[in-house]
Design an enzyme around this catalytic site. Sequence first.
Site, PDB file in Angstrom:
ATOM      1  N   TYR A  71     -83.485 -31.451 -39.055  1.00  0.00           N
ATOM      2  CA  TYR A  71     -82.826 -30.923 -37.854  1.00  0.00           C
ATOM      3  C   TYR A  71     -83.862 -30.255 -36.947  1.00  0.00           C
ATOM      4  CZ  TYR A  71     -79.226 -28.499 -35.089  1.00  0.00           C
ATOM      5  OH  TYR A  71     -78.431 -28.042 -34.061  1.00  0.00           O
ATOM      6  N   GLY A  91     -70.574 -30.499 -44.322  1.00  0.00           N
ATOM      7  CA  GLY A  91     -70.854 -30.768 -42.913  1.00  0.00           C
ATOM      8  C   GLY A  91     -69.637 -30.488 -42.031  1.00  0.00           C
ATOM      9  N   SER A 126     -68.874 -27.369 -41.031  1.00  0.00           N
ATOM     10  CA  SER A 126     -69.157 -26.085 -40.376  1.00  0.00           C
ATOM     11  C   SER A 126     -68.604 -24.876 -41.102  1.00  0.00           C
ATOM     12  CB  SER A 126     -68.630 -26.084 -38.944  1.00  0.00           C
ATOM     13  OG  SER A 126     -69.392 -26.917 -38.186  1.00  0.00           O
ATOM     14  N   SER A 127     -68.733 -24.858 -42.410  1.00  0.00           N
ATOM     15  CA  SER A 127     -68.287 -23.668 -43.139  1.00  0.00           C
ATOM     16  C   SER A 127     -69.122 -22.458 -42.722  1.00  0.00           C
ATOM     17  CB  SER A 127     -68.377 -23.894 -44.644  1.00  0.00           C
ATOM     18  OG  SER A 127     -69.667 -24.332 -44.993  1.00  0.00           O
ATOM     19  N   ASP A 153     -70.708 -25.852 -33.254  1.00  0.00           N
ATOM     20  CA  ASP A 153     -69.808 -25.488 -34.350  1.00  0.00           C
ATOM     21  C   ASP A 153     -69.034 -24.203 -34.043  1.00  0.00           C
ATOM     22  OD1 ASP A 153     -71.182 -27.619 -35.392  1.00  0.00           O
ATOM     23  OD2 ASP A 153     -72.446 -26.421 -36.712  1.00  0.00           O
ATOM     24  N   HIS A 166     -75.927 -34.087 -31.915  1.00  0.00           N
ATOM     25  CA  HIS A 166     -77.312 -33.838 -31.504  1.00  0.00           C
ATOM     26  C   HIS A 166     -77.438 -33.889 -29.969  1.00  0.00           C
ATOM     27  CE1 HIS A 166     -79.081 -33.445 -35.467  1.00  0.00           C
ATOM     28  NE2 HIS A 166     -78.185 -34.331 -35.845  1.00  0.00           N
TER      29      HIS A 166
END
Length: 345
Positions: A201, A109, A111-112, A152, A26
């Site tokens: 988010y 989590g 980053s696919s 990412d 973040h």
Amino acid sequence: MLQRLGADMKRRTVRAPGRVNLIGDHTDYTGGLALPAALPWATTVTWEEAQNRVTVESVFNGVDHKASIGLNESASNAPSWLIIAQFLARATGTGGHFTVTSDLPVGAGLSSSAAYTVAVALALGSTGDPWLIAKHCQEAEAAAGSNVGLLDQMASLTGQLGKAVLLDFTKELFEPVELPEGTELVIVDSTQRRSLASSAYSERRRDCEVIEQELGPLASASLDLVEELHDPLLRRRAHHVVSENLRVRAAVESARRGDPVGFGQAMNESHRSLAEDFDVSTSTLNDLSAALRSLPGVFGARMTGGGFGGCVVALTETGVGATINLGLPTLVVVPGDGAQVLETE
Ligand code: GLA
């Protein structure tokens, strides 16, 4: 301007890895710092030229998915992966048939989604400055309704075998960083899927926008300046971001000194800050990282990525990962290379 590989190509196969973020979460959308590593697991996309249509075909968890859309057709009801491919294909003016395979866990989590987007962009011929490619991929994800930062995509594009990568989102720099000798990275999947992640988010991003209207850029703010915020909630949010950037620097300095203890302390403190000040952890992630921290040979452990579920990452002595048995999927990770074109025709 985004550069492209030869327009006479009819077929191109690209492999783009997922990422684990070691520290600096973040921070990307306020121009801060992060230290991710590319994973050895990736999404592979083959693009074949197809006039005026975009078709995506994939097999995930043994299930076939296929969808198709005109290059300029309205995509409002299409699945996000088709919207992304259509957005990126439109920028080239040509359609395509994309075949997708992946050995990256989806929804963990790792980053696919960025790995897929980067693979599609490179399969369509994007080349050159990774920051420009990453921004183009970010726009594609935004078109599909996901308002992400650049962490990412940059991790997937610039990863280096055996190394982490320091990213500076204001200066747009990236720099490989060796991890301390005698250590390894271990990822434990909490198996808690990231519900609430996208709405929370967006809320955190909005909080940061409000803070920046009052304080100016968070990337250059000091902890003293943060104290000037009157709203206690915004003060905690700002404290996380400013202190997290300092911790990324501290972790990189520890790595350069070959000091895994210092690196681990920065990771532990980062988890505390994400949990208590930025409110993006869960009790499952808190318990899991505490369980890891209590094991011999573990230097530090923290949630990784956006939060609200997903994985925990630990820095341990070499050989410790294989002995960890928390009843959850556990992976010892040697960082992999960034995205690569595998073949063109
Ligand atoms: C998600 C986003 C990234 C970044 C992280 C938190 O993974 O896609 O851009 O903001 O959360 O560090």
